[in-house]
Design an enzyme around this catalytic site. Structure first.
Site, PDB file in Angstrom:
ATOM      1  N   GLY A 212      44.445  53.790  45.061  1.00 25.00           N
ATOM      2  CA  GLY A 212      44.536  53.519  43.640  1.00 25.00           C
ATOM      3  C   GLY A 212      43.236  52.982  43.088  1.00 25.00           C
ATOM      4  N   ASP A 213      43.316  52.443  41.879  1.00 25.71           N
ATOM      5  CA  ASP A 213      42.155  51.935  41.152  1.00 25.71           C
ATOM      6  C   ASP A 213      42.385  50.471  40.837  1.00 25.71           C
ATOM      7  OD1 ASP A 213      40.139  51.283  39.361  1.00 25.71           O
ATOM      8  OD2 ASP A 213      40.645  52.839  37.896  1.00 25.71           O
ATOM      9  N   PHE A 214      41.546  49.583  41.385  1.00 24.05           N
ATOM     10  CA  PHE A 214      41.804  48.152  41.171  1.00 24.05           C
ATOM     11  C   PHE A 214      41.482  47.677  39.756  1.00 24.05           C
ATOM     12  CE2 PHE A 214      37.755  47.455  43.922  1.00 24.05           C
ATOM     13  CZ  PHE A 214      36.896  47.664  42.861  1.00 24.05           C
ATOM     14  N   HIS A 232      31.215  40.632  44.006  1.00 21.47           N
ATOM     15  CA  HIS A 232      29.756  40.564  43.813  1.00 21.47           C
ATOM     16  C   HIS A 232      29.146  41.905  43.416  1.00 21.47           C
ATOM     17  CE1 HIS A 232      27.905  41.797  47.981  1.00 21.47           C
ATOM     18  NE2 HIS A 232      28.917  42.573  47.663  1.00 21.47           N
TER      19      HIS A 232
END
Length: 324
Positions: A212-214, A232
Protein backbone atom coordinates in the site's frame (compact mmCIF):
# COMPACT_ATOMS: atom_id res chain seq x y z
CA UNK A 1 52.77 17.57 16.10
CA UNK A 2 49.78 18.21 13.85
CA UNK A 3 49.40 21.84 12.88
CA UNK A 4 46.16 23.53 11.80
CA UNK A 5 47.54 23.52 8.25
CA UNK A 6 48.15 19.76 8.48
CA UNK A 7 44.61 19.21 9.71
CA UNK A 8 43.13 21.32 6.93
CA UNK A 9 45.22 19.60 4.26
CA UNK A 10 43.98 16.26 5.53
CA UNK A 11 40.38 17.39 5.25
CA UNK A 12 40.92 18.82 1.77
CA UNK A 13 42.37 15.49 0.62
CA UNK A 14 39.28 13.57 1.72
CA UNK A 15 38.27 13.11 -1.91
CA UNK A 16 41.35 10.93 -2.41
CA UNK A 17 40.40 8.53 0.37
CA UNK A 18 36.86 8.13 -0.95
CA UNK A 19 38.06 7.22 -4.42
CA UNK A 20 40.88 4.97 -3.22
CA UNK A 21 38.33 2.92 -1.30
CA UNK A 22 35.98 2.92 -4.28
CA UNK A 23 38.70 1.61 -6.60
CA UNK A 24 39.59 -1.05 -4.05
CA UNK A 25 36.06 -2.47 -3.89
CA UNK A 26 35.38 -2.15 -7.62
CA UNK A 27 38.56 -4.12 -8.40
CA UNK A 28 37.77 -6.51 -5.53
CA UNK A 29 41.22 -6.00 -4.09
CA UNK A 30 40.16 -7.06 -0.56
CA UNK A 31 39.04 -10.45 -1.87
CA UNK A 32 42.33 -10.88 -3.72
CA UNK A 33 44.26 -9.98 -0.57
CA UNK A 34 42.22 -12.21 1.74
CA UNK A 35 45.05 -14.76 1.74
CA UNK A 36 48.81 -14.20 1.93
CA UNK A 37 50.30 -10.75 1.19
CA UNK A 38 50.87 -10.06 -2.52
CA UNK A 39 52.80 -7.73 -4.78
CA UNK A 40 51.20 -5.12 -7.02
CA UNK A 41 52.18 -6.90 -10.25
CA UNK A 42 50.57 -10.15 -9.04
CA UNK A 43 47.38 -8.36 -8.14
CA UNK A 44 47.32 -6.37 -11.38
CA UNK A 45 47.24 -9.51 -13.49
CA UNK A 46 44.38 -10.90 -11.43
CA UNK A 47 42.14 -7.84 -11.18
CA UNK A 48 42.84 -6.36 -14.62
CA UNK A 49 44.81 -3.26 -13.70
CA UNK A 50 47.93 -1.41 -14.79
CA UNK A 51 50.70 -2.59 -12.43
CA UNK A 52 52.39 0.79 -12.03
CA UNK A 53 49.15 2.67 -11.35
CA UNK A 54 47.86 -0.09 -9.07
CA UNK A 55 51.01 0.02 -6.93
CA UNK A 56 50.47 3.72 -6.31
CA UNK A 57 46.84 3.08 -5.40
CA UNK A 58 47.93 0.32 -3.01
CA UNK A 59 50.42 2.66 -1.37
CA UNK A 60 47.68 5.25 -1.02
CA UNK A 61 45.51 2.68 0.73
CA UNK A 62 48.46 1.76 2.95
CA UNK A 63 48.93 5.42 3.87
CA UNK A 64 45.28 5.45 5.00
CA UNK A 65 45.68 2.32 7.12
CA UNK A 66 43.53 0.15 4.86
CA UNK A 67 46.49 -1.96 3.78
CA UNK A 68 49.89 -2.74 5.29
CA UNK A 69 52.92 -2.30 3.03
CA UNK A 70 55.53 -4.88 3.95
CA UNK A 71 59.29 -4.39 3.64
CA UNK A 72 59.50 -6.74 0.64
CA UNK A 73 56.95 -4.69 -1.35
CA UNK A 74 53.97 -6.96 -0.72
CA UNK A 75 50.65 -5.68 0.60
CA UNK A 76 48.30 -7.16 3.18
CA UNK A 77 44.87 -6.24 4.50
CA UNK A 78 44.57 -4.53 7.86
CA UNK A 79 41.56 -4.97 10.14
CA UNK A 80 40.13 -1.85 8.46
CA UNK A 81 40.69 -3.25 5.00
CA UNK A 82 39.03 -6.54 5.89
CA UNK A 83 35.73 -4.66 6.21
CA UNK A 84 35.82 -4.05 2.45
CA UNK A 85 35.69 -7.79 1.73
CA UNK A 86 32.24 -8.80 0.50
CA UNK A 87 32.40 -11.97 2.62
CA UNK A 88 33.18 -10.21 5.90
CA UNK A 89 30.22 -10.49 8.32
CA UNK A 90 30.38 -6.72 8.89
CA UNK A 91 31.28 -5.84 5.31
CA UNK A 92 31.05 -2.16 4.35
CA UNK A 93 31.59 -2.84 0.65
CA UNK A 94 28.09 -1.67 -0.25
CA UNK A 95 28.50 1.59 1.64
CA UNK A 96 31.81 2.33 -0.08
CA UNK A 97 30.39 1.57 -3.52
CA UNK A 98 27.45 3.88 -2.92
CA UNK A 99 29.60 6.71 -1.58
CA UNK A 100 32.33 6.46 -4.18
CA UNK A 101 30.21 5.90 -7.25
CA UNK A 102 26.89 7.60 -6.48
CA UNK A 103 27.02 10.04 -3.59
CA UNK A 104 30.39 11.39 -4.73
CA UNK A 105 28.97 12.78 -7.95
CA UNK A 106 26.12 14.51 -6.12
CA UNK A 107 28.50 16.83 -4.32
CA UNK A 108 29.14 18.69 -7.57
CA UNK A 109 25.76 20.28 -6.87
CA UNK A 110 26.49 21.28 -3.28
CA UNK A 111 27.78 24.78 -4.00
CA UNK A 112 24.84 25.86 -6.21
CA UNK A 113 22.39 24.28 -3.75
CA UNK A 114 24.02 26.19 -0.90
CA UNK A 115 23.68 29.42 -2.83
CA UNK A 116 20.16 29.08 -4.12
CA UNK A 117 18.55 26.10 -2.39
CA UNK A 118 17.59 22.78 -3.89
CA UNK A 119 18.97 19.25 -3.75
CA UNK A 120 22.60 18.78 -4.85
CA UNK A 121 21.94 15.41 -6.49
CA UNK A 122 19.16 16.83 -8.63
CA UNK A 123 21.24 19.84 -9.61
CA UNK A 124 24.14 17.58 -10.60
CA UNK A 125 22.13 14.90 -12.42
CA UNK A 126 19.00 16.68 -13.59
CA UNK A 127 16.57 14.25 -11.97
CA UNK A 128 15.55 13.07 -8.47
CA UNK A 129 17.66 10.46 -6.72
CA UNK A 130 15.30 7.49 -6.98
CA UNK A 131 14.42 8.29 -10.60
CA UNK A 132 18.16 8.21 -11.34
CA UNK A 133 18.48 4.81 -9.64
CA UNK A 134 15.60 3.46 -11.70
CA UNK A 135 17.41 4.53 -14.86
CA UNK A 136 20.75 3.09 -13.67
CA UNK A 137 20.08 -0.37 -12.19
CA UNK A 138 23.74 -1.03 -11.39
CA UNK A 139 23.86 2.04 -9.17
CA UNK A 140 20.51 1.11 -7.68
CA UNK A 141 21.94 -2.29 -6.76
CA UNK A 142 24.93 -0.64 -5.07
CA UNK A 143 22.62 1.63 -3.11
CA UNK A 144 20.40 -1.25 -1.99
CA UNK A 145 23.45 -3.27 -0.91
CA UNK A 146 24.54 -0.32 1.20
CA UNK A 147 21.11 -0.06 2.80
CA UNK A 148 20.92 -3.80 3.54
CA UNK A 149 24.30 -3.82 5.28
CA UNK A 150 23.36 -0.78 7.36
CA UNK A 151 19.95 -2.23 8.21
CA UNK A 152 21.52 -5.43 9.53
CA UNK A 153 23.83 -3.51 11.86
CA UNK A 154 21.04 -1.26 13.07
CA UNK A 155 18.56 -4.11 13.52
CA UNK A 156 20.89 -5.87 15.93
CA UNK A 157 21.28 -2.66 17.91
CA UNK A 158 17.55 -1.97 18.05
CA UNK A 159 16.65 -5.48 19.18
CA UNK A 160 19.31 -5.39 21.89
CA UNK A 161 18.24 -1.97 23.21
CA UNK A 162 14.43 -1.97 23.03
CA UNK A 163 11.97 -4.40 24.65
CA UNK A 164 9.28 -5.39 22.15
CA UNK A 165 7.91 -8.20 24.32
CA UNK A 166 5.02 -6.09 25.69
CA UNK A 167 3.41 -5.94 22.24
CA UNK A 168 1.24 -8.62 20.66
CA UNK A 169 1.02 -7.15 17.15
CA UNK A 170 3.42 -4.91 15.25
CA UNK A 171 3.27 -3.24 11.83
CA UNK A 172 6.60 -2.34 10.21
CA UNK A 173 5.67 0.68 8.06
CA UNK A 174 7.96 1.25 5.08
CA UNK A 175 9.94 -1.78 6.18
CA UNK A 176 11.49 -2.60 2.80
CA UNK A 177 12.78 -6.19 2.71
CA UNK A 178 11.83 -6.68 6.37
CA UNK A 179 15.29 -7.11 7.91
CA UNK A 180 14.39 -5.22 11.08
CA UNK A 181 10.99 -6.86 11.45
CA UNK A 182 12.55 -10.32 11.02
CA UNK A 183 15.10 -9.54 13.74
CA UNK A 184 12.39 -8.26 16.10
CA UNK A 185 10.19 -11.32 15.51
CA UNK A 186 13.10 -13.72 15.98
CA UNK A 187 13.85 -12.15 19.36
CA UNK A 188 10.16 -12.08 20.39
CA UNK A 189 8.46 -15.37 19.47
CA UNK A 190 5.12 -14.27 20.91
CA UNK A 191 4.89 -11.24 18.65
CA UNK A 192 2.94 -11.17 15.38
CA UNK A 193 4.32 -8.83 12.73
CA UNK A 194 3.14 -7.39 9.42
CA UNK A 195 5.46 -5.86 6.84
CA UNK A 196 3.94 -2.86 5.06
CA UNK A 197 5.47 -1.13 2.03
CA UNK A 198 4.72 -0.45 -1.62
CA UNK A 199 3.23 -3.51 -3.36
CA UNK A 200 6.27 -3.99 -5.60
CA UNK A 201 8.57 -3.88 -2.55
CA UNK A 202 6.77 -6.50 -0.46
CA UNK A 203 5.89 -8.80 -3.36
CA UNK A 204 7.45 -12.17 -2.62
CA UNK A 205 8.38 -11.30 0.98
CA UNK A 206 8.46 -14.33 3.28
CA UNK A 207 7.05 -12.35 6.21
CA UNK A 208 3.31 -11.60 6.45
CA UNK A 209 2.91 -8.47 4.37
CA UNK A 210 0.49 -5.89 3.00
CA UNK A 211 1.16 -3.59 0.08
CA UNK A 212 0.00 0.00 0.00
CA UNK A 213 0.83 3.69 0.27
CA UNK A 214 1.70 5.08 3.70
CA UNK A 215 0.45 8.50 2.64
CA UNK A 216 -3.03 6.99 2.29
CA UNK A 217 -3.52 4.13 4.75
CA UNK A 218 -1.63 1.58 6.87
CA UNK A 219 -3.02 -1.61 8.47
CA UNK A 220 -5.17 -0.59 11.46
CA UNK A 221 -5.49 -1.90 14.98
CA UNK A 222 -1.96 -3.01 15.90
CA UNK A 223 -0.33 -2.59 19.31
CA UNK A 224 2.73 -0.92 17.80
CA UNK A 225 3.78 0.78 14.58
CA UNK A 226 7.47 0.80 13.65
CA UNK A 227 9.03 3.18 11.11
CA UNK A 228 12.75 2.69 10.65
CA UNK A 229 14.69 5.29 8.65
CA UNK A 230 11.44 6.40 7.01
CA UNK A 231 10.72 9.87 8.39
CA UNK A 232 14.21 11.22 7.65
CA UNK A 233 13.57 10.73 3.93
CA UNK A 234 10.88 13.43 3.89
CA UNK A 235 10.46 17.12 4.53
CA UNK A 236 8.34 18.25 7.48
CA UNK A 237 5.04 18.43 5.58
CA UNK A 238 5.38 14.95 4.07
CA UNK A 239 6.74 13.45 7.30
CA UNK A 240 3.76 14.84 9.21
CA UNK A 241 1.39 13.36 6.61
CA UNK A 242 2.94 9.89 7.11
CA UNK A 243 2.68 10.19 10.88
CA UNK A 244 -0.96 11.29 10.63
CA UNK A 245 -1.73 8.23 8.52
CA UNK A 246 -0.26 6.07 11.25
CA UNK A 247 -2.17 7.93 13.95
CA UNK A 248 -5.46 7.28 12.15
CA UNK A 249 -4.70 3.55 12.15
CA UNK A 250 -3.59 3.42 15.81
CA UNK A 251 -5.84 2.53 18.73
CA UNK A 252 -5.53 5.06 21.54
CA UNK A 253 -3.48 2.51 23.51
CA UNK A 254 -0.97 1.85 20.69
CA UNK A 255 2.68 2.85 20.51
CA UNK A 256 4.55 4.45 17.62
CA UNK A 257 8.28 3.72 17.29
CA UNK A 258 10.63 5.69 15.06
CA UNK A 259 14.14 4.37 14.46
CA UNK A 260 16.23 7.35 13.41
CA UNK A 261 19.51 9.13 13.96
CA UNK A 262 19.20 12.08 16.32
CA UNK A 263 21.00 15.29 15.53
CA UNK A 264 22.89 16.70 18.50
CA UNK A 265 22.39 20.27 19.64
CA UNK A 266 26.03 20.93 18.74
CA UNK A 267 27.71 19.18 15.80
CA UNK A 268 30.82 18.04 17.71
CA UNK A 269 28.63 15.99 20.06
CA UNK A 270 27.82 13.46 17.31
CA UNK A 271 29.70 14.02 14.03
CA UNK A 272 28.35 10.78 12.54
CA UNK A 273 24.76 12.03 12.84
CA UNK A 274 25.77 15.33 11.24
CA UNK A 275 27.39 13.45 8.35
CA UNK A 276 24.19 11.46 7.89
CA UNK A 277 22.27 14.72 7.70
CA UNK A 278 24.66 15.86 4.97
CA UNK A 279 23.93 12.65 3.04
CA UNK A 280 20.24 13.54 3.23
CA UNK A 281 21.02 17.08 2.10
CA UNK A 282 23.01 15.82 -0.87
CA UNK A 283 20.58 13.19 -2.10
CA UNK A 284 16.99 13.79 -1.03
CA UNK A 285 14.54 16.32 0.34
CA UNK A 286 14.64 14.86 3.85
CA UNK A 287 16.76 15.60 6.88
CA UNK A 288 17.87 14.30 10.24
CA UNK A 289 16.29 16.00 13.26
CA UNK A 290 16.94 16.77 16.91
CA UNK A 291 14.86 15.31 19.73
CA UNK A 292 12.99 18.60 20.00
CA UNK A 293 12.23 18.63 16.28
CA UNK A 294 10.88 15.08 16.44
CA UNK A 295 8.70 16.05 19.39
CA UNK A 296 7.27 18.93 17.36
CA UNK A 297 6.74 16.71 14.31
CA UNK A 298 4.95 14.08 16.38
CA UNK A 299 2.77 16.71 18.09
CA UNK A 300 1.65 18.01 14.69
CA UNK A 301 0.37 14.49 13.97
CA UNK A 302 -1.47 14.09 17.27
CA UNK A 303 1.27 12.09 18.97
CA UNK A 304 3.37 12.69 22.07
CA UNK A 305 7.04 11.80 22.43
CA UNK A 306 7.40 9.56 25.48
CA UNK A 307 11.08 8.64 25.57
CA UNK A 308 14.17 8.08 23.44
CA UNK A 309 16.22 4.88 23.71
CA UNK A 310 19.81 4.87 22.43
CA UNK A 311 20.88 1.69 20.62
CA UNK A 312 24.64 2.00 20.25
CA UNK A 313 24.21 1.45 16.49
CA UNK A 314 24.04 5.08 15.44
CA UNK A 315 20.25 5.27 15.76
CA UNK A 316 17.72 5.80 18.54
CA UNK A 317 14.26 4.35 19.14
CA UNK A 318 11.87 7.29 19.56
CA UNK A 319 8.76 6.10 21.41
CA UNK A 320 5.50 8.01 21.07
CA UNK A 321 1.86 7.53 22.01
CA UNK A 322 -1.40 9.16 20.89
CA UNK A 323 -2.33 12.39 22.53
CA UNK A 324 -5.43 11.94 24.72
Amino acid sequence: MTTPADALSRLADGYLATQLLYVAVELRLPESLAGPPRRADELAAEVGADPAVLRRVLRGLAAEGVLEELADGRFALTAVGELLDADHPSSMRGAVRARGGLYYTALAGLLPATRTGGTPFELAHGRPFFAHLAAHPEQGAAFQASMVARSRREAAGVVAAYDFSRFATLVDVGGGPGLLLAAVLAANPGLTGTLFDRPEVVAGAELPHVGGDFFAQVPPGADAYLLSRVIHDWDDAEATAILRTCRRAMPDTATLLLVEALLPERAAQDPAAVRMDLHMLALLHGRERTRREYAELLAAAGLRLVRVVATGAGVHVIEACPEP
